[in-house]
Design an enzyme around this catalytic site. Structure first.
Site, PDB file in Angstrom:
ATOM      1  N   ALA A  65       0.841  -1.106   0.058  1.00 20.85           N
ATOM      2  CA  ALA A  65       0.024   0.153  -0.064  1.00 20.85           C
ATOM      3  C   ALA A  65       0.994   1.333   0.038  1.00 20.85           C
ATOM      4  O   ALA A  65       2.132   1.104   0.340  1.00 20.85           O
ATOM      5  CB  ALA A  65      -0.767  -0.133   1.244  1.00 20.85           C
ATOM      6  N   GLY A 108       0.569  -4.868   1.052  1.00 22.99           N
ATOM      7  CA  GLY A 108      -0.674  -5.058   0.163  1.00 22.99           C
ATOM      8  C   GLY A 108      -0.254  -5.644  -1.279  1.00 22.99           C
ATOM      9  O   GLY A 108      -1.096  -6.307  -1.792  1.00 22.99           O
ATOM     10  N   GLU A 111      -0.730  -9.026  -0.721  1.00 24.50           N
ATOM     11  CA  GLU A 111      -2.028  -9.471  -0.304  1.00 24.50           C
ATOM     12  C   GLU A 111      -3.010  -9.436  -1.686  1.00 24.50           C
ATOM     13  O   GLU A 111      -3.879 -10.096  -1.606  1.00 24.50           O
ATOM     14  CB  GLU A 111      -2.704  -8.462   0.833  1.00 24.50           C
ATOM     15  CG  GLU A 111      -2.061  -8.657   2.081  1.00 24.50           C
ATOM     16  CD  GLU A 111      -2.206  -7.343   2.979  1.00 24.50           C
ATOM     17  OE1 GLU A 111      -1.907  -6.320   2.623  1.00 24.50           O
ATOM     18  OE2 GLU A 111      -2.353  -7.733   4.229  1.00 24.50           O
ATOM     19  N   GLU A 131       4.644  -4.968   7.092  1.00 26.10           N
ATOM     20  CA  GLU A 131       4.178  -3.777   7.686  1.00 26.10           C
ATOM     21  C   GLU A 131       4.694  -3.772   9.088  1.00 26.10           C
ATOM     22  O   GLU A 131       4.628  -2.456   9.802  1.00 26.10           O
ATOM     23  CB  GLU A 131       2.569  -4.225   7.716  1.00 26.10           C
ATOM     24  CG  GLU A 131       1.783  -4.282   6.331  1.00 26.10           C
ATOM     25  CD  GLU A 131       1.692  -5.682   5.734  1.00 26.10           C
ATOM     26  OE1 GLU A 131       2.678  -6.311   5.990  1.00 26.10           O
ATOM     27  OE2 GLU A 131       1.035  -5.894   4.689  1.00 26.10           O
TER      28      GLU A 131
HETATM   29  N1  CO8 Z   1       4.519   3.316  -1.002  1.00 25.79           N
HETATM   30  C1  CO8 Z   1       5.036   4.166  -1.069  1.00 25.79           C
HETATM   31  N2  CO8 Z   1       6.114   4.373  -1.905  1.00 25.79           N
HETATM   32  C2  CO8 Z   1       6.978   3.339  -2.074  1.00 25.79           C
HETATM   33  C3  CO8 Z   1       6.560   2.191  -1.819  1.00 25.79           C
HETATM   34  C4  CO8 Z   1       5.476   2.030  -0.847  1.00 25.79           C
HETATM   35  N3  CO8 Z   1       4.989   0.948  -0.209  1.00 25.79           N
HETATM   36  N4  CO8 Z   1       7.584   1.272  -1.958  1.00 25.79           N
HETATM   37  C5  CO8 Z   1       8.362   2.200  -2.492  1.00 25.79           C
HETATM   38  N5  CO8 Z   1       8.029   3.162  -2.649  1.00 25.79           N
HETATM   39  C6  CO8 Z   1       8.668   4.296  -3.478  1.00 25.79           C
HETATM   40  C7  CO8 Z   1       9.958   4.744  -2.595  1.00 25.79           C
HETATM   41  O1  CO8 Z   1       9.659   5.776  -1.514  1.00 25.79           O
HETATM   42  C8  CO8 Z   1      11.013   5.298  -3.679  1.00 25.79           C
HETATM   43  O2  CO8 Z   1      10.446   6.765  -3.955  1.00 25.79           O
HETATM   44  P1  CO8 Z   1      11.629   7.851  -4.075  1.00 25.79           P
HETATM   45  O3  CO8 Z   1      12.175   7.501  -5.143  1.00 25.79           O
HETATM   46  O4  CO8 Z   1      10.281   9.150  -4.350  1.00 25.79           O
HETATM   47  O5  CO8 Z   1      12.103   8.002  -2.744  1.00 25.79           O
HETATM   48  C9  CO8 Z   1      10.655   4.459  -4.968  1.00 25.79           C
HETATM   49  O6  CO8 Z   1       9.233   3.817  -4.634  1.00 25.79           O
HETATM   50  C10 CO8 Z   1      11.689   3.618  -5.122  1.00 25.79           C
HETATM   51  O7  CO8 Z   1      11.960   2.597  -3.830  1.00 25.79           O
HETATM   52  P2  CO8 Z   1      13.104   2.522  -3.078  1.00 25.79           P
HETATM   53  O8  CO8 Z   1      14.235   3.786  -3.404  1.00 25.79           O
HETATM   54  O9  CO8 Z   1      13.131   2.350  -1.794  1.00 25.79           O
HETATM   55  O10 CO8 Z   1      13.793   1.412  -3.979  1.00 25.79           O
HETATM   56  P3  CO8 Z   1      14.765  -0.022  -3.423  1.00 25.79           P
HETATM   57  O11 CO8 Z   1      15.027  -0.735  -4.758  1.00 25.79           O
HETATM   58  O12 CO8 Z   1      15.991   0.489  -2.750  1.00 25.79           O
HETATM   59  O13 CO8 Z   1      13.828  -0.778  -2.571  1.00 25.79           O
HETATM   60  C11 CO8 Z   1      11.839  -1.900  -1.507  1.00 25.79           C
HETATM   61  C12 CO8 Z   1      12.804  -1.300  -2.581  1.00 25.79           C
HETATM   62  C13 CO8 Z   1      12.447  -2.882  -0.397  1.00 25.79           C
HETATM   63  C14 CO8 Z   1      10.477  -2.761  -2.014  1.00 25.79           C
HETATM   64  C15 CO8 Z   1      11.610  -0.607  -0.692  1.00 25.79           C
HETATM   65  O14 CO8 Z   1      11.116   0.469  -1.479  1.00 25.79           O
HETATM   66  C16 CO8 Z   1      10.540  -0.833   0.384  1.00 25.79           C
HETATM   67  O15 CO8 Z   1      10.996  -1.235   1.609  1.00 25.79           O
HETATM   68  N6  CO8 Z   1       9.258  -0.355   0.283  1.00 25.79           N
HETATM   69  C17 CO8 Z   1       8.124  -0.466   1.219  1.00 25.79           C
HETATM   70  C18 CO8 Z   1       7.739  -2.072   1.238  1.00 25.79           C
HETATM   71  C19 CO8 Z   1       6.900  -1.927   2.355  1.00 25.79           C
HETATM   72  O16 CO8 Z   1       6.956  -1.742   3.502  1.00 25.79           O
HETATM   73  N7  CO8 Z   1       5.491  -2.344   1.941  1.00 25.79           N
HETATM   74  C20 CO8 Z   1       4.420  -2.495   2.962  1.00 25.79           C
HETATM   75  C21 CO8 Z   1       3.493  -1.286   2.889  1.00 25.79           C
HETATM   76  S1  CO8 Z   1       2.235  -1.374   4.127  1.00 25.79           S
HETATM   77  C22 CO8 Z   1       1.039  -2.284   3.455  1.00 25.79           C
HETATM   78  O17 CO8 Z   1       1.085  -2.546   2.386  1.00 25.79           O
HETATM   79  C23 CO8 Z   1      -0.138  -2.092   4.325  1.00 25.79           C
HETATM   80  C24 CO8 Z   1      -1.334  -3.065   3.492  1.00 25.79           C
HETATM   81  C25 CO8 Z   1      -2.422  -3.022   4.372  1.00 25.79           C
HETATM   82  C26 CO8 Z   1      -3.332  -1.573   4.205  1.00 25.79           C
HETATM   83  C27 CO8 Z   1      -4.672  -1.710   4.628  1.00 25.79           C
HETATM   84  C28 CO8 Z   1      -5.146  -0.350   5.289  1.00 25.79           C
HETATM   85  C29 CO8 Z   1      -6.606  -0.682   5.977  1.00 25.79           C
END
Ligand code: CO8
Length: 257
Positions: A65, A108, A111, A131
């Site tokens: 998400a 997400g 999921e 998460e």
């Molecule tokens: N949300 C928003 N932006 C994201 C996300 C995300 N989940 N994942 C990556 N991005 C963005 C980064 O911020 C970055 O943007 P910018 O260039 O502007 O800084 C761009 O994508 C590229 O990402 P990275 O530079 O971090 O790329 P890497 O190759 O270094 O790393 C990863 C890749 C490991 C995937 C890393 O991006 C990461 O850890 N992302 C987050 C993963 C995460 O924690 N996902 C879970 C999110 S929470 C969730 O899904 C809850 C679902 C349930 C919700 C229900 C609500 C009721």
């Protein structure tokens, strides 16, 4: 409808949805939700479409998400708006939908893949429920669907440590149905979907409904449900055609839509 966060195409009888927010690794924001649900409903209503594929990029199916969108949300907003409840509409899709997953399928994203009927993974796929590292927990079904896919021990491991599993582990534990080289992912998923789309649509939809019922009910009720659906298929032209084609050693031509 003009889409901004996804690409929607048809390939023969298959509807293809490609998540397309490359700068955010296909993070699922409210717009993606709205557009994916609209696309899936459109394919659902289109009699020429028999199955769907949802995919992302080679780097990310979806990295979760959208954290930046969620960051400022209050409990009241989340609860009153029933934040992300719309994905339940996606999960209720009645035609088959295959997730073709390459790269990250996190939070997400994992999921969403699990809401599909089965997952075909590229050998570079990485699944996870990170998460917990953000101070929250899965909220789009991860604690429930992952547990049903892989059992309690591994689901706890994934949800409590936030670690990722690679494609080989995901196949070993039953999260994905097949693993293929990354370059062949889309072709493999489209071929599987095309095969499904050539079968009798009502039979396919009932088979999907029956397998899903296995998660909701007892074995005795599930078996009864399956048998009743099976009986009802004898009302179809497609049943007559499928069995006649077998007896006549020819390819069936299913027409019930
Ligand atoms: N949300 C928003 N932006 C994201 C996300 C995300 N989940 N994942 C990556 N991005 C963005 C980064 O911020 C970055 O943007 P910018 O260039 O502007 O800084 C761009 O994508 C590229 O990402 P990275 O530079 O971090 O790329 P890497 O190759 O270094 O790393 C990863 C890749 C490991 C995937 C890393 O991006 C990461 O850890 N992302 C987050 C993963 C995460 O924690 N996902 C879970 C999110 S929470 C969730 O899904 C809850 C679902 C349930 C919700 C229900 C609500 C009721």
């Amino acid at each position: 409808m003009a889409y901004e966060t996804i690409i929607v195409e048809t390939r023969g009888k298959v509807g293809l949805i490609t998540l397309n927010r490359p700068k955010a690794l296909n993070a699922l924001n409210s717009e993606v939700l709205k557009e994916v649900v609209a696309a899936v409903n459109g394919f659902g209503a289109n009699p020429d479409i028999g199955a769907m594929v949802i995919t992302g990029s080679e780097k990310a199916f979806a990295a979760g998400a959208d954290i930046k969108e969620m960051q400022a949300i209050s409990f009241v907003d989340a609860y009153v708006q029933d934040f992300f409840v719309g994905w339940e509409e996606f999960a209720r899709t009645r035609k088959p939908i295959i997730a073709a997953v390459a790269g990250y399928a996190l939070g997400g994203g994992c999921e969403l893949a699990m809401m599909c009927d089965f997952i075909i993974a590229a050998d570079n796929a990485k699944f996870g429920q990170p998460e917990i590292t953000l101070g929250v927990m899965p909220g789009m079904g991860g604690s429930q669907r992952l547990t049903r896919f892989v059992g309690k021990s591994k689901a706890m491991d994934m949800c409590l440590t936030g670690r990722m599993m690679d494609a080989a582990e995901a196949e070993r534990c039953g999260l994905v149905s097949r693993v293929v080289p990354a370059g062949e992912l889309l072709e493999e998923a489209l071929m599987a979907a095309a095969k499904i789309a050539d079968f009798s649509l009502p039979s396919v939809m009932m088979a999907k409904e029956a397998v899903n019922r296995a998660y909701e009910t007892t074995l005795a009720e599930g078996l009864r449900f399956e048998r009743r659906l099976f009986h009802s298929l004898f009302a179809l032209d497609d049943q007559k055609e499928g069995m006649a084609a077998f007896a006549e050693k020819r390819k069936p031509n299913f027409t019930n839509r």
